[in-house]
Motif scaffolding. Structure first.
Motif, mmCIF file in Angstrom:
data_model
loop_
_atom_site.group_PDB
_atom_site.id
_atom_site.type_symbol
_atom_site.label_atom_id
_atom_site.label_comp_id
_atom_site.label_asym_id
_atom_site.label_seq_id
_atom_site.Cartn_x
_atom_site.Cartn_y
_atom_site.Cartn_z
ATOM 1 N N LYS A 158 4.084 5.649 -5.257
ATOM 2 C CA LYS A 158 3.472 5.495 -6.674
ATOM 3 C C LYS A 158 2.307 6.699 -7.564
ATOM 4 O O LYS A 158 3.059 7.661 -8.367
ATOM 5 N N GLN A 159 1.399 6.880 -6.779
ATOM 6 C CA GLN A 159 -0.222 7.353 -6.571
ATOM 7 C C GLN A 159 0.948 9.548 -6.778
ATOM 8 O O GLN A 159 0.903 10.216 -7.403
ATOM 9 N N ALA A 160 1.304 9.311 -5.385
ATOM 10 C CA ALA A 160 2.184 10.800 -5.236
ATOM 11 C C ALA A 160 2.923 10.893 -5.327
ATOM 12 O O ALA A 160 2.724 12.574 -6.389
ATOM 13 N N LYS A 161 3.785 10.835 -6.617
ATOM 14 C CA LYS A 161 3.803 10.839 -7.222
ATOM 15 C C LYS A 161 4.287 11.274 -9.015
ATOM 16 O O LYS A 161 4.284 12.158 -9.582
ATOM 17 N N GLU A 162 2.744 10.499 -9.384
ATOM 18 C CA GLU A 162 2.127 10.857 -10.461
ATOM 19 C C GLU A 162 1.233 11.811 -10.087
ATOM 20 O O GLU A 162 1.355 12.896 -10.894
ATOM 21 N N GLU A 163 0.827 12.045 -9.019
ATOM 22 C CA GLU A 163 0.272 13.378 -8.960
ATOM 23 C C GLU A 163 0.311 14.438 -8.535
ATOM 24 O O GLU A 163 0.592 15.911 -9.307
ATOM 25 N N LYS B 12 2.116 1.939 -3.017
ATOM 26 C CA LYS B 12 1.779 2.117 -4.709
ATOM 27 C C LYS B 12 1.213 3.841 -4.208
ATOM 28 O O LYS B 12 1.287 4.148 -4.864
ATOM 29 N N ARG B 13 1.072 4.038 -2.912
ATOM 30 C CA ARG B 13 0.888 5.222 -2.570
ATOM 31 C C ARG B 13 1.722 6.382 -2.790
ATOM 32 O O ARG B 13 1.407 6.943 -3.557
ATOM 33 N N ARG C 101 0.339 -1.296 -0.232
ATOM 34 C CA ARG C 101 -0.090 -0.239 0.076
ATOM 35 C C ARG C 101 0.336 1.072 0.090
ATOM 36 O O ARG C 101 -0.024 2.002 -0.223
#
Length: 118
Positions: free
Chosen positions: A34-39, A31-32, A28
């Motif tokens: 990776k998501q933060a990096k994309e954001e 994933k978080r 998790r």
């Protein structure tokens, strides 16, 4: 003894559940991240596009005003050329007459510094 082996089994199961929960938490977290990096990338891209848009607007304003100035300078230059041509045409005859009179109407005189030697 069976209660000890049951206790050990329960401890092993609890340890396994803890490991599973840790792995799940790590997944998790990954994933978080990776998501933060994309954001963050999306935010920076949006900011960059906004700043580039502002830059292009300012640049077009500057280039527009520069082309306006160059047109104005071109117009002033052409007006000055026309004025000089008019002045040339107006004064040409009188200047030519003056030059011809200076060249053709010679008066023979002795120079002031000339001394007659005996």
């Amino acid at each position: 003894m069976t209660s000890q082996s049951q206790g050990i089994q329960q401890l092993l199961q609890a340890e396994k559940r803890a490991k599973d929960k840790l792995e799940e938490a790590k997944k998790r977290k990954g994933k978080r991240l990776k998501q933060a990096k994309e954001e963050a990338m999306a935010e920076t891209d949006q900011y960059r596009m906004q700043r580039e848009k502002e830059f292009h607007l300012k640049q077009s304003k500057m280039m527009g005003s520069q082309s306006h100035l160059s047109d104005e300078i071109e117009e002033q230059t052409l007006e000055k050329i026309k004025e000089l041509n008019r002045s040339y045409n107006n004064c040409m005859e009188s200047v030519i007459k003056q030059l011809l009179s200076m060249v053709c109407d010679l008066k023979a005189e002795v120079h002031v510094n000339y001394r007659a030697t005996d």
